[in-house]
Design a protein around this motif. Structure first.
Motif, short mmCIF file in Angstrom:
data_model
loop_
_atom_site.label_atom_id
_atom_site.label_comp_id
_atom_site.label_asym_id
_atom_site.label_seq_id
_atom_site.Cartn_x
_atom_site.Cartn_y
_atom_site.Cartn_z
N VAL A 326 12.20 43.98 -44.07
CA VAL A 326 11.75 45.40 -43.80
C VAL A 326 10.27 45.35 -43.72
O VAL A 326 9.49 44.99 -44.89
CB VAL A 326 12.28 46.02 -44.69
CG1 VAL A 326 11.68 47.67 -44.62
CG2 VAL A 326 13.76 46.23 -44.86
N LEU A 327 9.63 45.77 -42.78
CA LEU A 327 8.28 45.77 -42.45
C LEU A 327 8.01 47.34 -42.58
O LEU A 327 8.41 48.03 -42.07
CB LEU A 327 7.78 44.93 -41.29
CG LEU A 327 8.29 43.45 -41.11
CD1 LEU A 327 7.93 43.04 -39.81
CD2 LEU A 327 7.99 42.76 -42.27
N VAL A 328 6.58 47.27 -43.02
CA VAL A 328 5.79 48.70 -42.72
C VAL A 328 4.68 48.78 -41.77
O VAL A 328 3.79 47.92 -41.99
CB VAL A 328 5.29 49.43 -44.27
CG1 VAL A 328 4.52 50.61 -43.86
CG2 VAL A 328 6.43 49.54 -45.12
N ILE A 329 4.90 49.41 -40.57
CA ILE A 329 3.81 49.31 -39.44
C ILE A 329 3.06 50.55 -39.44
O ILE A 329 3.36 51.73 -39.31
CB ILE A 329 4.26 49.30 -38.09
CG1 ILE A 329 5.58 48.02 -38.35
CG2 ILE A 329 3.38 49.04 -37.02
CD1 ILE A 329 5.03 46.74 -38.50
N ALA A 330 1.91 50.39 -39.78
CA ALA A 330 0.90 51.60 -40.12
C ALA A 330 0.48 51.80 -38.70
O ALA A 330 0.32 51.07 -37.60
CB ALA A 330 -0.36 51.20 -41.10
N PRO A 331 -0.32 53.05 -38.49
CA PRO A 331 -1.00 53.23 -37.10
C PRO A 331 -1.83 52.29 -36.68
O PRO A 331 -2.74 51.80 -37.24
CB PRO A 331 -1.74 54.52 -37.35
CG PRO A 331 -0.62 55.14 -38.54
CD PRO A 331 -0.58 54.20 -39.50
N GLY A 332 -1.81 51.79 -35.31
CA GLY A 332 -2.53 50.77 -34.80
C GLY A 332 -2.28 49.40 -35.10
O GLY A 332 -2.62 48.53 -34.50
N ASP A 333 -0.95 49.05 -35.97
CA ASP A 333 -0.47 47.83 -36.39
C ASP A 333 0.42 47.35 -35.29
O ASP A 333 1.17 48.25 -34.47
CB ASP A 333 0.11 47.94 -37.89
CG ASP A 333 -0.66 47.61 -38.95
OD1 ASP A 333 -1.65 47.40 -38.80
OD2 ASP A 333 -0.20 47.72 -40.03
N LEU A 334 0.51 46.11 -35.31
CA LEU A 334 1.34 45.30 -34.20
C LEU A 334 2.68 45.13 -35.05
O LEU A 334 2.77 44.64 -36.00
CB LEU A 334 0.74 43.93 -33.87
CG LEU A 334 1.29 42.92 -33.03
CD1 LEU A 334 1.24 43.69 -31.49
CD2 LEU A 334 0.84 41.74 -33.06
N VAL A 335 3.65 45.19 -33.96
CA VAL A 335 5.18 44.80 -34.21
C VAL A 335 5.33 43.24 -34.08
O VAL A 335 5.17 43.03 -32.90
CB VAL A 335 6.15 45.68 -33.59
CG1 VAL A 335 7.50 45.10 -34.05
CG2 VAL A 335 5.98 46.91 -34.11
N PRO A 336 5.41 42.39 -35.09
CA PRO A 336 5.41 41.05 -34.72
C PRO A 336 6.45 40.38 -34.04
O PRO A 336 6.39 39.07 -33.51
CB PRO A 336 4.73 40.47 -36.31
CG PRO A 336 5.38 41.25 -36.92
CD PRO A 336 5.47 42.46 -36.41
N VAL A 337 7.76 41.04 -34.34
CA VAL A 337 8.94 40.54 -33.91
C VAL A 337 9.72 41.53 -33.41
O VAL A 337 9.69 42.69 -33.56
CB VAL A 337 9.53 39.52 -35.10
CG1 VAL A 337 8.85 38.55 -35.86
CG2 VAL A 337 9.82 40.77 -36.30
N ASP A 338 10.94 41.15 -32.74
CA ASP A 338 11.94 42.04 -31.99
C ASP A 338 12.42 42.83 -33.37
O ASP A 338 13.14 42.07 -34.07
CB ASP A 338 12.77 41.59 -31.30
CG ASP A 338 12.43 41.10 -30.18
OD1 ASP A 338 11.15 41.61 -29.53
OD2 ASP A 338 13.06 40.07 -29.38
N ALA A 339 12.55 44.25 -33.37
CA ALA A 339 12.93 44.87 -34.56
C ALA A 339 13.69 46.11 -34.25
O ALA A 339 13.77 46.66 -33.06
CB ALA A 339 11.60 45.04 -35.53
N VAL A 340 14.22 46.72 -35.14
CA VAL A 340 14.86 48.13 -34.91
C VAL A 340 13.93 49.04 -35.92
O VAL A 340 13.63 48.81 -36.99
CB VAL A 340 16.26 48.11 -35.36
CG1 VAL A 340 17.14 47.09 -34.46
CG2 VAL A 340 16.69 47.72 -36.69
N LEU A 341 14.03 50.32 -35.53
CA LEU A 341 13.18 51.40 -36.28
C LEU A 341 14.30 51.96 -37.49
O LEU A 341 15.38 52.42 -37.16
CB LEU A 341 12.83 52.48 -35.36
CG LEU A 341 11.94 53.65 -35.98
CD1 LEU A 341 10.66 53.07 -36.68
CD2 LEU A 341 11.83 54.74 -35.00
N LEU A 342 13.78 51.95 -38.63
CA LEU A 342 14.64 52.46 -39.73
C LEU A 342 14.16 53.82 -39.85
O LEU A 342 14.94 54.67 -40.68
CB LEU A 342 14.30 51.80 -41.07
CG LEU A 342 14.54 50.45 -41.00
CD1 LEU A 342 14.16 49.59 -42.16
CD2 LEU A 342 16.01 50.16 -40.71
#
Length: 842
Positions: A326-342
């Motif tokens: 589970v990753l926390v993506i801040a404004p401007g951050d990159l999603v490093p892998v294919d993922a789903v939004l929680l």
């Protein structure tokens, strides 16, 4: 900028950087939006002394990035704050430093923020070191403030190359010693002889000792290079240079020990070594400045992400992400892998991975592709659906191979010149030795040494590096920064120029088609529209906010605006519902129990014509679209009644059409390769005058690389801005990018561009061809001079005095020729059109 075949008014100079303002640009006083934004900040904050310190040396400013992520900063801050003591220290790399004015600006911004204890800026290397009082200084706030002026910060990765420190020190030592040796030699030339006793012996010994130091200090780079070449079985120019230094020194040492210091070549030897070091230093100086201008790219290792680990949030490298994290993506951050939004919803931008503009809304459980950026204003939680090793980013982020087979093709000319020069010089020296051997070993050795001295490759060792430096400096002033050593040797081979579309031919932002749609609004409607768009980060909102601000729209801090992802913006004021967004959503009927209101403010509709007071479109409003790159723009409504339609389109670089047609007029093929849809690519090609058969649409990264490989015959130049162009970069003869504010691409490019124009590409192609002509003329001059010098040596007429005059004189002549020819080329190019291209031999 390149010359035009038609008479055009001289472009005005940018108020910030002094570069020519492209005709058709958004601002008449600035060459790009970045310069306009930075100039506005400098004026607003009272920092205009920057321009006095810059003295016209400012480079075009990149557009400041909003909401840039600082995940990489967190582990560095933890380490800095874990050290004991009242002060914390942190060293960072910085991108964009180019003069003393940049140093002053950073120090001034640091001084204005409380809690700072000291800031040291290294402009040569592009690094900053800051000290602050623990708990009293906001590092992230300071960095964001400085980045607002077009700079970028990153982890400390830049290290000075060994040669960048080594050569200037060696050059300084040799120059100082050589001047003293030349003074001693003058006394020999004006009459000091062995009969003068102690003074003669003292001057001879001083010349010998100082020359020995010059040989050891200044000759070592050439000795080392010559030995390395011999081990690899390669003959290059450093071999005759090294042999010449050793033989001249040996001959002079023998003469000095024999009591004839007046017959030694000490002054010529010292001058020769110093000039060769100057040439070697010129070769690397501008390239190192250009490389240090950017942040160093660390590929996938440079990406950080926040990961939930129980009750804590840890910042880890993207390479450590596993399936299910589970990753926390801040404004401007990159999603490093294919993922789903929680979370319930998010707004993401995929322009970096797809190369195409636009943001889209994603709902809870929606898929997020690797390479997307969080374009919203809030952090979101996602769950990884793969480990980073399986992410498609891994292949795109890999570093370009350092030892490809391609460059050997482009240096073949210099390899041939070097081998022939070496063989010829050695053969002529051996011939002189053999011819004069009957006259005695001393005389034979003197002739052989004289041949090695006067056949100095000054045209290659001094004038040629100077020519490259002059061209690189001119291109740098125009916003074209070279990173690869042999790019100027490759550019004359370019016959095909391949453009990515979005962010390359376009500027990666939207523009308003008809400004009358904004100008026709009443003041009240303008203020309402500004309240809506100023609270949104959507590209369309940013475009409209700028247009409304130019018309004097006012901001109401008490307005409460709601944003519905994928639909638009809504504001309720005094019982009236205002909407700006999709036409079908914005024109939904309002059930008020009263007769429908009609617009009464005289607002414009559909590009500025007054809205009808007696008709109202039912259901969906159709927005008329025409031209290249137009998108269905937002509609402003009042209680569902249209007030104004805003047609938006991708903002094309102001000189794109002119430069594309000029490149084709010079005989080069221009291609448009894009991941965008066929219709949008075709429209763009038609607007720029690119033949339909030279367009490729719907291209994935792998498709782009394959297309470039098929087109390339060691003659392609590729310009792209997204990581989806990464694989294509590796297949092209040379590649560049205008995107220096995103990772990966600048590190893989041979050059990068600043500013909004494309004219620097054609200027680089023109100057590289001119440079090739100059270099070949220099070689012709060198051969002519050496034929005369060899004849004089074989005749036995060369003396130390004549050698001391001939060698620096010919060096000075080649340098003056180089400077004159390259400076005069500008006037000749302006007076006549560029000649058609001819094939360049491999």
């Amino acid at each position: 900028m390149p010359a035009s075949t038609t008479s055009e008014p001289a472009p005005t100079a940018c108020l910030h950087c002094g570069s020519p303002v492209p005709s058709g640009g958004a601002a008449r006083d600035f060459c790009c939006v970045g310069c306009e934004a930075v100039h506005g900040l400098l004026v607003e904050q009272g920092l205009t002394r920057y321009y006095q310190l810059a003295q016209g040396k400012t480079a075009p400013a990149p557009e400041p990035r909003k909401e840039r992520a600082f995940a990489w900063l967190e582990p560095l801050m933890s380490r800095a704050e874990s050290t004991p003591g009242p002060l914390c220290a942190l060293e960072l790399d910085v991108q964009g430093i180019h003069c003393a004015a940049c140093v002053w600006l950073m120090n001034e911004l640091f001084r204005r923020q409380p809690g700072g204890a000291g800031l040291t800026v290294d402009p040569a290397l592009g690094k900053v070191r800051m000290l602050w009082r623990r708990g009293a200084f906001d590092v992230a706030e300071f960095l964001r403030g400085v980045e607002g002026f077009g700079y970028l910060f990153g982890p400390s990765r830049k290290r000075p190359e060994r040669t960048s420190l080594d050569l200037p020190i060696r050059l300084g030592i040799c120059a100082a010693l050589s001047m003293n040796v030349m003074l001693f030699s003058v006394s020999f030339y004006v009459g000091l002889t062995p009969e003068d006793g102690d003074v003669f012996r003292l001057f001879t010994r001083l010349s010998l000792w100082l020359s020995s130091a010059v040989v050891v200090v200044g000759g070592w780079p050439f000795f080392r290079s010559a030995l390395q070449g011999l081990r690899r079985g390669v003959l290059h120019l450093d071999l005759p240079i090294a042999l010449g230094i050793l033989l001249v020194f040996g001959m002079s040492l023998a003469q000095a020990r024999g009591g004839r210091g007046d017959l030694a070549y000490f002054d010529t030897l010292n001058t020769f070594v110093t000039l060769m070091l100057v040439g070697r230093w010129l070769q690397q100086r501008v390239l190192e400045r250009n490389r240090r201008f950017l942040l160093d790219d660390d590929g996938a290792e440079g990406l950080f992400v926040r990961r939930e680990e129980g009750a804590r949030l840890a910042t880890v490298r993207a390479a450590e992400v596993a399936d299910g994290d589970v990753l926390v993506i801040a404004p401007g951050d990159l999603v490093p892998v294919d993922a789903v939004l929680l979370d319930s919803g998010a707004r993401v931008s995929t322009d970096w991975i797809t190369g195409e503009p636009g943001e889209r809304a994603v709902g809870q459980g929606g898929a997020l592709p690797a390479g997307a950026f969080n374009a919203g204003r809030e952090a979101v939680r996602i769950q990884a659906k793969q480990a980073f090793t399986d992410s498609p980013l891994v292949a795109l982020l890999r570093r370009a191979p350092t030892a490809a087979g391609g460059p050997a093709l482009h240096t073949r000319f210099w390899d041939r010149v070097s081998r022939r020069w070496v063989v010829t010089v050695l053969f002529v020296s051996a011939l002189g030795l053999a011819l004069w051997w009957p006259a005695g070993p001393d005389k034979a050795l003197e002739v052989a040494v004289a041949l090695l001295v006067v056949t100095c490759p000054c045209a290659i060792g001094i004038a040629t590096p100077l020519a490259y430096e002059l061209v690189q400096a001119r291109l740098r002033r125009g916003g074209f920064f070279i990173r690869s050593t042999d790019l100027l040797d490759r550019l004359p081979r370019v016959r095909k120029v391949l453009f990515d579309k979005t962010g390359t031919l376009t500027l990666g932002r939207l523009e308003l088609v008809d400004r009358a749609a904004v100008a026709g609004l009443t003041a009240a409607s303008r203020d309402i529209a500004f309240d809506l768009v100023s609270r949104s980060n959507h590209p369309a909102s940013r475009c409209l906010a700028a247009a409304l601000a130019r018309e004097g729209a006012r901001f109401n801090s008490e307005a409460r605006v709601s944003e519905l992802a994928g639909q638009g913006l809504e504001l309720n004021r005094e019982g009236v519902r205002w909407r700006l967004g999709r036409a079908d959503w914005a024109t939904e009927a309002v059930d008020t129990g009263h007769p429908e209101r009609e617009p009464t403010d005289g607002a414009s509709c559909a590009g500025g014509s007054p809205a009808s007071r007696h008709s109202r479109p039912s259901g969906r409003v159709e927005v008329l679209l025409s031209g290249s790159g137009l998108a269905a723009g937002p509609v402003l409504t009042r209680d569902g009644v249209p007030v104004a339609f805003f047609q938006l389109r991708e903002s094309v670089r102001p000189d794109a059409r002119r430069e594309v047609q000029a490149l084709q007029g010079e005989g080069r093929e221009v291609w448009l390769i894009s991941g965008d849809s066929h219709g949008r690519v075709s429209d763009m090609a038609a607007a720029l005058g690119i033949p339909t058969q030279h367009t490729l649409s719907g291209q994935r990264p792998e498709d782009k690389a394959e297309a470039v490989a098929k087109l390339d015959a060691a003659d392609t130049l590729y310009l792209g801005d997204g990581v989806n162009d990464s694989l294509a970069f590796e297949r092209a003869l040379c590649a560049g990018t205008p995107a220096i504010d995103r990772p990966v691409m600048p590190g893989k490019s041979d050059f990068f561009l600043l500013g909004e124009g494309l004219g620097a590409i054609r200027e680089a192609l023109r100057l590289s061809a001119r440079l090739r002509q100059v270099v070949r003329r220099l070689l012709l001059l060198a051969v002519s001079y050496n034929v005369v010098a060899v004849a004089v040596c074989l005749a036995g007429w060369m003396t130390p005095l004549r050698a001391a005059v001939a060698m620096p004189a010919t060096s000075l002549a080649t340098v003056l020729f180089t400077v004159w020819w390259l400076s005069a080329s500008r006037e000749r190019a302006a007076a006549s059109p560029t000649p058609p291209l001819r094939e360049v031999p491999a």
